[in-house]
Design a protein around this motif. Sequence first.
Motif, mmCIF file in Angstrom:
data_model
loop_
_atom_site.group_PDB
_atom_site.id
_atom_site.type_symbol
_atom_site.label_atom_id
_atom_site.label_comp_id
_atom_site.label_asym_id
_atom_site.label_seq_id
_atom_site.Cartn_x
_atom_site.Cartn_y
_atom_site.Cartn_z
ATOM 1 N N PHE A 52 85.504 -0.874 11.960
ATOM 2 C CA PHE A 52 86.351 -0.336 10.871
ATOM 3 C C PHE A 52 86.225 1.325 10.903
ATOM 4 O O PHE A 52 85.017 1.684 10.798
ATOM 5 C CB PHE A 52 86.067 -1.049 9.679
ATOM 6 C CG PHE A 52 87.050 -0.803 8.461
ATOM 7 C CD1 PHE A 52 88.086 -1.382 8.419
ATOM 8 C CD2 PHE A 52 86.758 0.410 7.661
ATOM 9 C CE1 PHE A 52 89.089 -1.002 7.404
ATOM 10 C CE2 PHE A 52 87.662 0.864 6.831
ATOM 11 C CZ PHE A 52 88.910 0.001 6.651
ATOM 12 N N ASP A 53 87.404 1.729 11.100
ATOM 13 C CA ASP A 53 87.345 3.261 11.205
ATOM 14 C C ASP A 53 87.340 3.715 9.867
ATOM 15 O O ASP A 53 88.574 3.577 9.045
ATOM 16 C CB ASP A 53 88.183 3.617 12.073
ATOM 17 C CG ASP A 53 88.065 5.301 12.196
ATOM 18 O OD1 ASP A 53 87.872 5.684 13.402
ATOM 19 O OD2 ASP A 53 88.251 6.069 11.359
ATOM 20 N N GLY A 57 91.114 4.362 8.115
ATOM 21 C CA GLY A 57 91.248 3.268 7.059
ATOM 22 C C GLY A 57 91.662 2.045 7.691
ATOM 23 O O GLY A 57 92.603 1.298 7.144
ATOM 24 N N GLN A 58 91.240 1.686 8.941
ATOM 25 C CA GLN A 58 91.630 0.292 9.495
ATOM 26 C C GLN A 58 90.730 0.080 10.468
ATOM 27 O O GLN A 58 89.912 0.705 11.311
ATOM 28 C CB GLN A 58 93.113 0.632 10.039
ATOM 29 C CG GLN A 58 93.197 1.609 11.525
ATOM 30 C CD GLN A 58 94.570 1.541 11.928
ATOM 31 O OE1 GLN A 58 95.581 2.276 11.594
ATOM 32 N NE2 GLN A 58 94.919 0.734 12.856
ATOM 33 N N GLN A 59 91.048 -1.211 10.794
ATOM 34 C CA GLN A 59 90.177 -1.893 11.717
ATOM 35 C C GLN A 59 90.753 -1.501 13.211
ATOM 36 O O GLN A 59 91.889 -1.551 13.500
ATOM 37 C CB GLN A 59 90.228 -3.491 11.671
ATOM 38 C CG GLN A 59 89.673 -4.359 12.568
ATOM 39 C CD GLN A 59 87.898 -4.214 12.522
ATOM 40 O OE1 GLN A 59 87.572 -3.727 11.313
ATOM 41 N NE2 GLN A 59 87.414 -4.448 13.608
ATOM 42 N N ILE A 60 89.751 -1.305 14.051
ATOM 43 C CA ILE A 60 90.279 -0.795 15.488
ATOM 44 C C ILE A 60 89.364 -1.708 16.394
ATOM 45 O O ILE A 60 88.427 -2.042 16.314
ATOM 46 C CB ILE A 60 89.582 0.527 15.719
ATOM 47 C CG1 ILE A 60 90.122 1.694 14.533
ATOM 48 C CG2 ILE A 60 89.984 1.141 17.144
ATOM 49 C CD1 ILE A 60 91.416 2.101 14.805
ATOM 50 N N GLU A 65 94.413 0.843 20.883
ATOM 51 C CA GLU A 65 94.843 0.816 19.427
ATOM 52 C C GLU A 65 94.286 2.133 18.495
ATOM 53 O O GLU A 65 94.772 2.404 17.644
ATOM 54 C CB GLU A 65 94.205 -0.348 18.787
ATOM 55 C CG GLU A 65 94.776 -0.953 17.337
ATOM 56 C CD GLU A 65 94.040 -2.186 16.918
ATOM 57 O OE1 GLU A 65 93.910 -2.203 15.764
ATOM 58 O OE2 GLU A 65 94.009 -3.036 17.630
ATOM 59 N N ARG A 66 93.246 2.544 19.013
ATOM 60 C CA ARG A 66 92.590 3.767 18.465
ATOM 61 C C ARG A 66 93.320 4.861 18.670
ATOM 62 O O ARG A 66 93.648 5.713 17.956
ATOM 63 C CB ARG A 66 91.193 3.752 18.916
ATOM 64 C CG ARG A 66 90.492 5.176 18.297
ATOM 65 C CD ARG A 66 89.050 5.152 18.429
ATOM 66 N NE ARG A 66 88.706 5.698 19.807
ATOM 67 C CZ ARG A 66 87.457 5.544 20.238
ATOM 68 N NH1 ARG A 66 86.582 5.224 19.521
ATOM 69 N NH2 ARG A 66 87.276 5.646 21.473
ATOM 70 N N ALA A 69 96.364 4.683 16.400
ATOM 71 C CA ALA A 69 96.367 4.890 15.045
ATOM 72 C C ALA A 69 95.845 6.440 14.904
ATOM 73 O O ALA A 69 96.396 6.919 13.869
ATOM 74 C CB ALA A 69 94.738 4.050 14.748
ATOM 75 N N ASN A 72 99.295 8.079 14.857
ATOM 76 C CA ASN A 72 99.872 7.943 13.500
ATOM 77 C C ASN A 72 99.521 8.921 12.610
ATOM 78 O O ASN A 72 99.984 9.153 11.533
ATOM 79 C CB ASN A 72 99.873 6.406 13.051
ATOM 80 C CG ASN A 72 100.502 5.390 14.164
ATOM 81 O OD1 ASN A 72 101.693 6.058 14.796
ATOM 82 N ND2 ASN A 72 100.460 4.147 14.073
#
Length: 103
Positions: A52-53, A57-60, A65-66, A69, A72
């Motif tokens: 969880f990063d 603020g989200q699960q990677i 995906e990282r 993120a 974004n």
Amino acid sequence: MPSYDVKCTACGRTWERWSPIADRYAACDFCSGPVVQEFKHSVQGTPFIPYFDIGLGQQIDSLPERKKAMRNAHMDYRDHPSAGELSARRDRAHEARREQAKS
Ligand SMILES: [Zn+2]
């Protein structure tokens, strides 16, 4: 884990090194001379460890995906401001605070 091609600049030997970060700038195994390393490849099959990063603020769950993120979140390690620019920003902020204190 990444693997590196290592070349000794003193004796010219090349070899491959599994590289934990701490070993990256270690000296030549044969003559203790300075070495240069080139990133070669990530070993296939090494699993990405999900985490969880907090910053994002989200699960990677994967590298793509990282990257997504971070894109974004408009974060990019390449566009960190230079030291000079940071110091100029600090000067401007300092100046602004002084102007505010005056009035
Ligand atoms: Zn050497």
